[in-house]
Write an enzyme that holds these catalytic residues in place. Structure first.
Site, PDB file in Angstrom:
ATOM      1  N   ASP A 189      -3.519 -22.612  -2.148  1.00  0.00           N
ATOM      2  CA  ASP A 189      -4.613 -21.659  -2.330  1.00  0.00           C
ATOM      3  C   ASP A 189      -4.760 -20.740  -1.127  1.00  0.00           C
ATOM      4  O   ASP A 189      -4.947 -19.522  -1.272  1.00  0.00           O
ATOM      5  CB  ASP A 189      -5.902 -22.443  -2.563  1.00  0.00           C
ATOM      6  CG  ASP A 189      -7.142 -21.576  -2.572  1.00  0.00           C
ATOM      7  OD1 ASP A 189      -7.328 -20.814  -3.533  1.00  0.00           O
ATOM      8  OD2 ASP A 189      -7.932 -21.664  -1.602  1.00  0.00           O
TER       9      ASP A 189
ATOM     10  N   GLU B  48      -4.970 -33.710  -2.924  1.00  0.00           N
ATOM     11  CA  GLU B  48      -4.996 -32.256  -3.008  1.00  0.00           C
ATOM     12  C   GLU B  48      -3.939 -31.617  -2.113  1.00  0.00           C
ATOM     13  O   GLU B  48      -3.869 -31.903  -0.917  1.00  0.00           O
ATOM     14  CB  GLU B  48      -6.365 -31.709  -2.588  1.00  0.00           C
ATOM     15  CG  GLU B  48      -6.443 -30.188  -2.698  1.00  0.00           C
ATOM     16  CD  GLU B  48      -7.583 -29.569  -1.894  1.00  0.00           C
ATOM     17  OE1 GLU B  48      -8.002 -28.445  -2.253  1.00  0.00           O
ATOM     18  OE2 GLU B  48      -8.047 -30.191  -0.915  1.00  0.00           O
TER      19      GLU B  48
ATOM     20  N   ASP C  72      -7.022 -26.394  -9.699  1.00  0.00           N
ATOM     21  CA  ASP C  72      -8.416 -26.046  -9.942  1.00  0.00           C
ATOM     22  C   ASP C  72      -8.530 -24.640 -10.518  1.00  0.00           C
ATOM     23  O   ASP C  72      -9.428 -24.328 -11.283  1.00  0.00           O
ATOM     24  CB  ASP C  72      -9.256 -26.190  -8.669  1.00  0.00           C
ATOM     25  CG  ASP C  72      -8.574 -25.598  -7.445  1.00  0.00           C
ATOM     26  OD1 ASP C  72      -7.448 -25.069  -7.563  1.00  0.00           O
ATOM     27  OD2 ASP C  72      -9.170 -25.674  -6.356  1.00  0.00           O
ATOM     28  N   HIS C  73      -7.565 -23.764 -10.167  1.00  0.00           N
ATOM     29  CA  HIS C  73      -7.537 -22.372 -10.608  1.00  0.00           C
ATOM     30  C   HIS C  73      -6.255 -21.750 -10.085  1.00  0.00           C
ATOM     31  O   HIS C  73      -5.521 -22.376  -9.308  1.00  0.00           O
ATOM     32  CB  HIS C  73      -8.746 -21.598 -10.056  1.00  0.00           C
ATOM     33  CG  HIS C  73      -8.906 -21.757  -8.574  1.00  0.00           C
ATOM     34  ND1 HIS C  73      -8.054 -21.166  -7.659  1.00  0.00           N
ATOM     35  CD2 HIS C  73      -9.773 -22.500  -7.828  1.00  0.00           C
ATOM     36  CE1 HIS C  73      -8.407 -21.518  -6.436  1.00  0.00           C
ATOM     37  NE2 HIS C  73      -9.443 -22.335  -6.501  1.00  0.00           N
TER      38      HIS C  73
ATOM     39  N   THR D 197     -12.702 -29.211  -2.590  1.00  0.00           N
ATOM     40  CA  THR D 197     -12.102 -30.087  -3.592  1.00  0.00           C
ATOM     41  C   THR D 197     -12.354 -31.564  -3.319  1.00  0.00           C
ATOM     42  O   THR D 197     -12.911 -32.258  -4.180  1.00  0.00           O
ATOM     43  CB  THR D 197     -10.596 -29.784  -3.728  1.00  0.00           C
ATOM     44  OG1 THR D 197     -10.436 -28.425  -4.121  1.00  0.00           O
ATOM     45  CG2 THR D 197      -9.952 -30.686  -4.750  1.00  0.00           C
TER      46      THR D 197
ATOM     47  N   HIS E 111     -13.757 -30.217   2.677  1.00  0.00           N
ATOM     48  CA  HIS E 111     -13.517 -28.979   1.938  1.00  0.00           C
ATOM     49  C   HIS E 111     -13.901 -29.177   0.473  1.00  0.00           C
ATOM     50  O   HIS E 111     -14.097 -30.301   0.015  1.00  0.00           O
ATOM     51  CB  HIS E 111     -12.056 -28.566   2.080  1.00  0.00           C
ATOM     52  CG  HIS E 111     -11.830 -27.096   2.003  1.00  0.00           C
ATOM     53  ND1 HIS E 111     -11.214 -26.503   0.930  1.00  0.00           N
ATOM     54  CD2 HIS E 111     -12.144 -26.092   2.856  1.00  0.00           C
ATOM     55  CE1 HIS E 111     -11.146 -25.197   1.130  1.00  0.00           C
ATOM     56  NE2 HIS E 111     -11.698 -24.921   2.295  1.00  0.00           N
TER      57      HIS E 111
ATOM     58  N   SER F  35     -13.260 -23.346  -6.031  1.00  0.00           N
ATOM     59  CA  SER F  35     -12.753 -24.720  -5.951  1.00  0.00           C
ATOM     60  C   SER F  35     -13.863 -25.757  -6.076  1.00  0.00           C
ATOM     61  O   SER F  35     -13.639 -26.830  -6.645  1.00  0.00           O
ATOM     62  CB  SER F  35     -12.000 -24.926  -4.633  1.00  0.00           C
ATOM     63  OG  SER F  35     -10.850 -24.117  -4.577  1.00  0.00           O
TER      64      SER F  35
ATOM     65  N   ASP G 245      -4.244 -26.877  -5.335  1.00  0.00           N
ATOM     66  CA  ASP G 245      -5.295 -25.858  -5.273  1.00  0.00           C
ATOM     67  C   ASP G 245      -4.658 -24.472  -5.347  1.00  0.00           C
ATOM     68  O   ASP G 245      -3.809 -24.119  -4.538  1.00  0.00           O
ATOM     69  CB  ASP G 245      -6.079 -26.008  -3.966  1.00  0.00           C
ATOM     70  CG  ASP G 245      -7.422 -25.320  -4.005  1.00  0.00           C
ATOM     71  OD1 ASP G 245      -7.482 -24.172  -4.473  1.00  0.00           O
ATOM     72  OD2 ASP G 245      -8.416 -25.919  -3.563  1.00  0.00           O
TER      73      ASP G 245
END
Length: 554
Positions: free
Chosen positions: A320, A315, A362-363, A162, A160, A109, A51
């Site tokens: 993140d 994950e 995810d980003h 994700t 969460h 996310s 993440d």
């Protein structure tokens, strides 16, 4: 003379021709290489999501592993598990913004994971819904319907954004209590390993001695059941065990001993131990929580027993969180923790031909990067090369010493740990530059003086006040002097100000306290007929579709 050339669907075909007085015939053996039919489907899919792990974050990990003078990878040939996976498989890039009619430029996310999970466009902050708000079956749910085992692993919370997006359907990611109930009642996830016990506990757990005793009897330490985020009196741990057949685990030792094919393991009230805390307990063998790699290995052990195969999402979620805080030292430790889990997967899968592994993000978070600067210019030095013509080697700018990598690793606490020092003392409203310097210097190998830390203490009226908003309802915010619109998380912005104050010593720049729209790396390992399709520029919607096509061919 006549020469016969024939293409045959075999290897080593011998051609024979008759002879007569008028024709000299050559007898020739033609070796024909037959291309096997490409393998386009697999029994198992393992999706690993770092993440916030853009190419910049991967660069930090790789620079540390390969070039830090005291890299922990020195005894491993300075090679990360990500590199090993990439060298053995295929590499690509993926765009990740919300697609479809209600699309936008930057993703969160929840939307990103939903697009990976469903292979369909989704809207911002929604869980398991398409961009029109319709419930869409995920790859995990489809795998379960096909008789495969399923699992979710995260070092954040199981509810969460994700992990939730793979097995829940909610209009907003904040509905974690509803997500928890759905995860349990659906029966779609066989193995859930993470943090986030707080939305599985009854609302009165803090004061209800009977419920506390019940949790203790289940084996949960008080740190796991210390508070609830539910508004009702449901104890989802009891429901999971009694109504849905889950075995429970609350620490690493309990998880290691479990021999069940249906496991709910929640090891923290909220997020699990951060990467710096994990590095410390690993060093002195005092960890009580399982690591991300250990949870991954346990999930693989359980799920791989299913003869029909499995889907597993893993994950590394706190990369993140560190990015949001503009905390390079913490982020490095999270990347190391995630790479340990990648190593566990790679060791499990490297000799197999029935499994697709996809590692992506995810980003990207924070718009992170190393940069050269006008601070602390390098001293001139003499080089022995014959091209220097008697001149000193003296670059115009500070391009960043490799020792910075070791010093980032040497950080002993996160920026939230530093903030906690202030919260326990004068508080944000009253803290001085000297107090902030003391808090930072307690944990960072890069030291600040009182004047340098003064900017961390500055606060101002929130120009973007929104009544009832989860963050923007605060009348006062930490003061950001540039790009202030992109720092949104209230008092947590003091972390980003620490990052700004340390930046000149770390040769690090940050562009935002939120996400960017940068394409993210994609690593794909498995049969070449499957992985070659990932070696391109694509979108997360495409990634979702490709994974489903490989695992669940029509």
């Amino acid at each position: 003379m006549m020469k016969l050339n024939i293409v045959a669907a075999a290897i080593g075909v011998t051609l024979l021709a008759g002879c007569n007085d008028d024709t000299n015939t050559v007898i020739e053996t033609v070796e024909v290489i037959v291309e096997p039919t490409p393998v386009t489907s697999v029994k198992n899919v393992i999706l690993m999501i770092g993440d916030g792990m853009g190419a910049q974050q991967v660069g930090l990990l790789e620079e540390y592993a390969r070039r830090a003078p005291n890299s922990i990878y020195n005894e491993q040939g300075n090679t990360t598990a990500l590199t090993k996976l990439g060298m053995a498989g295929d590499l690509g890039l993926s765009l990740n913004a919300p697609a479809g009619a209600n699309g936008s430029l930057v993703v969160d996310s929840a939307c990103s994971a939903t697009q990976l999970a469903t292979g369909m466009a989704a809207g911002s902050e929604m869980i398991g819904l398409d961009d029109q708000g319709n419930i869409v079956a995920t790859i995990l749910e489809k795998a379960k319907a096909a008789g495969k085992a399923t699992g979710l692993v995260s070092d954040t919370r199981i509810t969460h954004a994700t992990p939730a997006a793979f097995a829940s359907h909610q209009p907003h990611r904040s509905l974690e209590a509803e997500i928890a109930a759905e995860l349990i009642s659906s029966g779609n996830v066989d193995v859930m390993l993470s943090g986030g016990a707080r939305v599985f506990l009854p609302s009165d757990i803090k004061d209800n001695a009977a419920q506390q005793a019940l949790m203790a009897e289940l084996g949960a330490p008080s740190s796991v059941y210390k508070k609830s985020k539910r508004k009702d009196e449901r104890n989802l741990f009891i429901e999971a065990r009694d109504d849905h057949g889950y075995s429970l685990a609350f620490d690493g030792e309990q998880l290691d001993k479990l021999e069940s094919d249906k496991v709910l393991g929640l090891f923290a009230n909220s997020g699990m131990d951060d990467g710096i805390a994990y590095s410390a307990c690993k060093a002195d063998d005092s960890c009580t929580q399982p690591s991300l790699a250990e949870m991954t290995q346990k999930a693989l052990d359980i799920l791989s027993a299913d003869p029909d195969g499995f889907f597993l999402m893993i994950e590394g979620g706190q990369i993140d969180w560190a990015g949001h805080d503009n905390d390079a030292g913490w982020m490095l430790h999270e990347l190391l923790k995630f790479d340990e889990a990648v190593a566990a997967v790679y060791e499990w899968v490297k000799e197999r031909d029935d499994t697709l592994v996809v590692v992506t993000a995810d980003h990207e978070t924070g718009s992170f990067g190393f940069s050269y600067s006008r601070n602390d210019l390098p001293e001139a030095q003499q080089l022995s090369g014959d091209g220097m013509q008697g001149r000193d080697y003296k670059p115009n700018f500070n391009f960043g010493a490799l020792t910075i990598l070791d010093r980032l690793y040497a950080q002993t606490g996160t920026f939230p740990d530093m903030r906690a020092e202030i919260e326990a003392g004068s508080g944000y409203e009253n803290a001085t530059g000297a107090e902030w310097a003391e808090a930072v210097n307690k944990y960072s190998d890069f030291k600040l003086n009182e004047n340098e830390a003064a900017s961390i203490a500055e606060r101002e009226i929130n120009d973007y006040y929104v009544e009832g908003h989860s963050y923007l309802s605060a009348t006062e915010f930490p003061k950001i002097n540039d790009f202030k619109e992109f720092y949104v998380y209230g008092d947590e912005i003091h972390s980003d100000l620490i990052g700004r104050a340390l930046a000149k010593y770390q040769n690090v720049v940050w562009g935002t306290g939120t996400h960017t729209a940068a394409p993210v790396p994609v690593y794909a390992f498995g049969p070449k007929g499957v992985t070659s399709g990932f070696s391109q520029m694509q979108h997360h919607v495409d990634l979702g579709q490709k994974m489903m096509a490989a695992l669940l061919p029509e």
